[in-house]
Design an enzyme around this catalytic site. Structure first.
Site, PDB file in Angstrom:
ATOM      1  N   GLU A 195      31.508   9.909 -74.014  1.00 46.20           N
ATOM      2  CA  GLU A 195      30.377   9.653 -73.133  1.00 46.20           C
ATOM      3  C   GLU A 195      30.685   8.564 -72.135  1.00 46.20           C
ATOM      4  O   GLU A 195      31.308   7.558 -72.462  1.00 46.20           O
ATOM      5  CB  GLU A 195      29.190   9.189 -73.973  1.00 46.20           C
ATOM      6  CG  GLU A 195      28.890  10.152 -75.081  1.00 46.20           C
ATOM      7  CD  GLU A 195      27.425  10.367 -75.283  1.00 46.20           C
ATOM      8  OE1 GLU A 195      26.623   9.546 -74.816  1.00 46.20           O
ATOM      9  OE2 GLU A 195      27.081  11.380 -75.909  1.00 46.20           O
ATOM     10  N   CYS A 198      29.641   2.650 -67.393  1.00 46.44           N
ATOM     11  CA  CYS A 198      29.835   2.250 -68.791  1.00 46.44           C
ATOM     12  C   CYS A 198      30.841   3.215 -69.415  1.00 46.44           C
ATOM     13  O   CYS A 198      30.648   4.433 -69.398  1.00 46.44           O
ATOM     14  CB  CYS A 198      28.488   2.295 -69.517  1.00 46.44           C
ATOM     15  SG  CYS A 198      28.600   1.842 -71.246  1.00 46.44           S
ATOM     16  N   CYS A 207      32.983   5.207 -83.793  1.00 46.82           N
ATOM     17  CA  CYS A 207      33.335   3.799 -83.998  1.00 46.82           C
ATOM     18  C   CYS A 207      33.380   3.527 -85.494  1.00 46.82           C
ATOM     19  O   CYS A 207      32.574   4.056 -86.255  1.00 46.82           O
ATOM     20  CB  CYS A 207      32.309   2.883 -83.344  1.00 46.82           C
ATOM     21  SG  CYS A 207      32.743   1.131 -83.456  1.00 46.82           S
ATOM     22  N   CYS A 214      27.907  -1.082 -87.266  1.00 44.74           N
ATOM     23  CA  CYS A 214      26.732  -1.944 -87.079  1.00 44.74           C
ATOM     24  C   CYS A 214      25.476  -1.132 -87.404  1.00 44.74           C
ATOM     25  O   CYS A 214      25.354   0.030 -86.991  1.00 44.74           O
ATOM     26  CB  CYS A 214      26.666  -2.456 -85.649  1.00 44.74           C
ATOM     27  SG  CYS A 214      28.168  -3.320 -85.163  1.00 44.74           S
ATOM     28  N   GLY A 227      32.580   3.155 -79.124  1.00 42.63           N
ATOM     29  CA  GLY A 227      33.803   2.607 -79.687  1.00 42.63           C
ATOM     30  C   GLY A 227      33.970   1.117 -79.512  1.00 42.63           C
ATOM     31  O   GLY A 227      33.212   0.454 -78.815  1.00 42.63           O
ATOM     32  N   SER A 241      33.322  -5.531 -73.977  1.00 45.91           N
ATOM     33  CA  SER A 241      32.456  -6.059 -75.022  1.00 45.91           C
ATOM     34  C   SER A 241      33.084  -5.780 -76.386  1.00 45.91           C
ATOM     35  O   SER A 241      33.519  -4.660 -76.666  1.00 45.91           O
ATOM     36  CB  SER A 241      31.092  -5.365 -74.923  1.00 45.91           C
ATOM     37  OG  SER A 241      30.283  -5.735 -76.011  1.00 45.91           O
ATOM     38  N   LEU A 254      27.006 -10.969 -80.115  1.00 47.37           N
ATOM     39  CA  LEU A 254      26.582 -11.952 -81.126  1.00 47.37           C
ATOM     40  C   LEU A 254      25.460 -11.348 -81.975  1.00 47.37           C
ATOM     41  O   LEU A 254      25.570 -11.269 -83.198  1.00 47.37           O
ATOM     42  CB  LEU A 254      26.110 -13.233 -80.424  1.00 47.37           C
ATOM     43  CG  LEU A 254      25.576 -14.336 -81.335  1.00 47.37           C
ATOM     44  CD1 LEU A 254      26.675 -14.879 -82.230  1.00 47.37           C
ATOM     45  CD2 LEU A 254      24.924 -15.449 -80.505  1.00 47.37           C
TER      46      LEU A 254
HETATM   47  N1  SAH Z   1      31.695  -1.899 -79.695  1.00 48.49           N
HETATM   48  C1  SAH Z   1      31.485  -2.869 -78.683  1.00 48.49           C
HETATM   49  C2  SAH Z   1      31.105  -2.254 -77.364  1.00 48.49           C
HETATM   50  C3  SAH Z   1      30.138  -1.100 -77.393  1.00 48.49           C
HETATM   51  S1  SAH Z   1      28.507  -1.457 -77.914  1.00 48.49           S
HETATM   52  C4  SAH Z   1      30.468  -3.890 -79.122  1.00 48.49           C
HETATM   53  O1  SAH Z   1      29.813  -3.668 -80.129  1.00 48.49           O
HETATM   54  O2  SAH Z   1      30.366  -4.922 -78.482  1.00 48.49           O
HETATM   55  C5  SAH Z   1      27.829  -2.252 -76.462  1.00 48.49           C
HETATM   56  C6  SAH Z   1      26.616  -3.128 -76.741  1.00 48.49           C
HETATM   57  O3  SAH Z   1      25.502  -2.325 -77.143  1.00 48.49           O
HETATM   58  C7  SAH Z   1      26.847  -4.150 -77.840  1.00 48.49           C
HETATM   59  O4  SAH Z   1      26.464  -5.433 -77.431  1.00 48.49           O
HETATM   60  C8  SAH Z   1      25.931  -3.656 -78.958  1.00 48.49           C
HETATM   61  O5  SAH Z   1      25.483  -4.725 -79.739  1.00 48.49           O
HETATM   62  C9  SAH Z   1      24.827  -2.992 -78.180  1.00 48.49           C
HETATM   63  N2  SAH Z   1      24.044  -2.012 -78.946  1.00 48.49           N
HETATM   64  C10 SAH Z   1      24.476  -1.189 -79.899  1.00 48.49           C
HETATM   65  N3  SAH Z   1      23.460  -0.407 -80.355  1.00 48.49           N
HETATM   66  C11 SAH Z   1      22.368  -0.754 -79.650  1.00 48.49           C
HETATM   67  C12 SAH Z   1      21.010  -0.306 -79.622  1.00 48.49           C
HETATM   68  N4  SAH Z   1      20.596   0.679 -80.422  1.00 48.49           N
HETATM   69  N5  SAH Z   1      20.157  -0.880 -78.757  1.00 48.49           N
HETATM   70  C13 SAH Z   1      20.561  -1.844 -77.925  1.00 48.49           C
HETATM   71  N6  SAH Z   1      21.838  -2.311 -77.885  1.00 48.49           N
HETATM   72  C14 SAH Z   1      22.720  -1.776 -78.739  1.00 48.49           C
HETATM   73 FE1  SF4 Z   2      30.783   0.077 -82.835  1.00 43.67          FE
HETATM   74 FE2  SF4 Z   2      29.778  -1.572 -80.949  1.00 43.67          FE
HETATM   75 FE3  SF4 Z   2      28.215   0.316 -82.147  1.00 43.67          FE
HETATM   76 FE4  SF4 Z   2      29.014  -1.829 -83.519  1.00 43.67          FE
HETATM   77  S1  SF4 Z   2      27.676  -1.822 -81.711  1.00 43.67           S
HETATM   78  S2  SF4 Z   2      29.070   0.310 -84.242  1.00 43.67           S
HETATM   79  S3  SF4 Z   2      31.072  -2.140 -82.699  1.00 43.67           S
HETATM   80  S4  SF4 Z   2      29.983   0.680 -80.835  1.00 43.67           S
END
Ligand code: SAH
Ligand code: SF4
Length: 394
Positions: free
Chosen positions: A117, A146, A153, A157, A204, A234, A260
């Site tokens: 994507e 983006c 991934c 999280c 990812g 990021s 963070l």
């Molecule tokens: N894996 C990397 C980059 C991709 S995620 C990372 O985690 O930093 C990009 C951003 O989207 C990150 O800051 C993540 O915390 C945020 N993110 C992930 N899921 C989300 C959601 N459901 N709503 C808002 N932000 C989200």
């Molecule tokens: Fe992976 Fe970033 Fe999603 Fe965490 S927030 S699962 S590191 S893509």
């Protein structure tokens, strides 16, 4: 002959063949850097500068068919094709267009095994606020792309839809850079006149696919002509990746954002299990190794989860943490975007604003990222290769 049968003759080609799987019986030139293309040409008995012509054609002129690369003699184009070569740039297979102008694409990689994507956001999403480029004259238009670095991934999280896929595979350099070039092409972007920011915040974890991700950045800087100062990567806080990143020369190093997402280790370990391996201090220590350029800031991203990370006392805790770093930091707040099967609540908009104001009052620059393309599942954390109409329309 150039192709798999002779790759054992040069180490470079061996390396690249493993990096770039063929589409059917074809081999892709897209993704190779100018130096490697020159080596390929030399191996064919051609002048090495033909490699530069190939790079120009694929990365600047965005030509996708060998037979249209007219600076190359017809005979050479025919020979490349006969020996199984193609440009092989990733293609946009499907586009979902949001009411707010955001576009989400499914991009078919050169490896031909599944889509990733990529998102186009005209005018950006506010994440670029505070980088000093607001209001600059002479810019024809602005947008943010983006970009994904992996299919799925592995980081897991709890609030992120991409995590549900698990890690399916790494993308190679051509697949990462190709997302950008395909989108630039679709929108007729003039790299010199339009202001395009890149955020490596798609599917990812870029720092768990470091080599390919950084090779893509080099292609985008050196061949496409995009500035690394308008790129942000990021990471969820992969310490060895941050340390490697700190070693990159400033002329190709993007800006760094760290997710963070929580005010302290207790909460962070609950929402991001990776925190047990690399807790906040370890991540920030690694980030301190990055030599920031003048006026460059470290971005901390902070997803506001209703009732979990969005309390005012959390904002004060984040402000204290930021002050302790001693680094120039800006905080990008993201209101959590919901996804099916994820058990968190969206924050209330008044809590989001109060959180931001508390940070600002405590001396921390804080910006709210506008959710873009929620209606087409393009917003942060919603990227899961959604093709089902019911979900795309949700
Ligand atoms: N894996 C990397 C980059 C991709 S995620 C990372 O985690 O930093 C990009 C951003 O989207 C990150 O800051 C993540 O915390 C945020 N993110 C992930 N899921 C989300 C959601 N459901 N709503 C808002 N932000 C989200
Ligand atoms: Fe992976 Fe970033 Fe999603 Fe965490 S927030 S699962 S590191 S893509």
């Amino acid at each position: 002959m150039l192709g798999p049968a002779v790759t054992a003759q040069t180490s470079q080609l061996v390396r690249l063949d493993t990096n770039l799987p063929p589409v059917g019986s074809k081999h892709s030139l897209f993704g190779l850097d100018a130096e490697t293309l020159a080596a390929c040409m030399a191996q064919m008995g051609e002048p090495a500068w033909r490699g530069r012509q190939l790079a120009e054609a694929m990365y600047r002129q965005r030509i996708t068919e060998l037979d249209q690369i007219t600076p190359l003699p017809l005979a050479l184009r025919a020979r490349l094709a006969a020996e199984g070569w193609q440009v092989g740039r990733p293609r946009i297979d499907a586009a979902f267009i949001s009411q707010d102008g955001t576009e989400r694409y499914l991009v078919e990689g050169v490896a031909g095994s599944g889509t990733v994507e990529t998102v186009w956001m005209p005018e950006g999403d506010g994440g670029e606020a505070g980088d000093g480029t607001e209001g600059e004259a002479m810019i024809r238009r602005r947008a943010t792309i983006c970009v994904s670095s992996q299919v799925g991934c592995a980081v897991n999280c709890g609030f992120c839809l991409t995590a549900k896929l698990g890690l399916q595979r790494n993308l190679n350099a051509g697949e990462i850079a190709g997302q950008v070039i395909a989108v630039l092409d679709r929108h007729g972007v003039d790299v010199g006149r339009d202001r395009v920011n890149l955020v490596f915040m798609g599917m990812g974890e870029p720092f768990l696919n470091y080599e390919s991700w950084m090779a893509a950045v080099r292609l985008l800087v050196e061949e496409v002509g995009l500035s690394p100062q308008r790129m942000t990567v990021s990471t969820s806080g992969i310490v060895p990746g941050i340390l490697r990143f700190a070693e990159e020369p400033p002329d190709v190093r993007p800006k760094l954002a760290i997710s963070l997402n929580a005010p302290n280790d207790d909460v962070r370990s609950k929402v991001m299990p990776i925190n047990r391996k690399w807790p906040i201090e370890a991540v920030l220590d690694a980030a301190r190794q990055v030599r920031l350029r003048p006026r460059e800031q470290l971005t901390l991203e902070y997803v506001l989860l209703g009732g979990v990370t969005d309390r005012l006392e959390h904002a004060s805790e984040v402000a204290r943490l930021v002050r302790r770093t001693g680094l120039p930091v800006k905080v990008n707040l993201i209101a959590w975007n919901p996804g099916p099967g994820i058990d968190y609540a969206m924050p209330r908009s008044e809590d989001v604003e109060a959180f931001r104001q508390r940070l600002v009052a405590e001396g921390v620059p804080a910006y709210l990222r506008r959710p873009r393309g929620r209606d087409i599942f393009a917003a942060c954390g919603q990227l899961k290769r959604t093709v089902e109409k019911t979900v795309a329309d949700a």
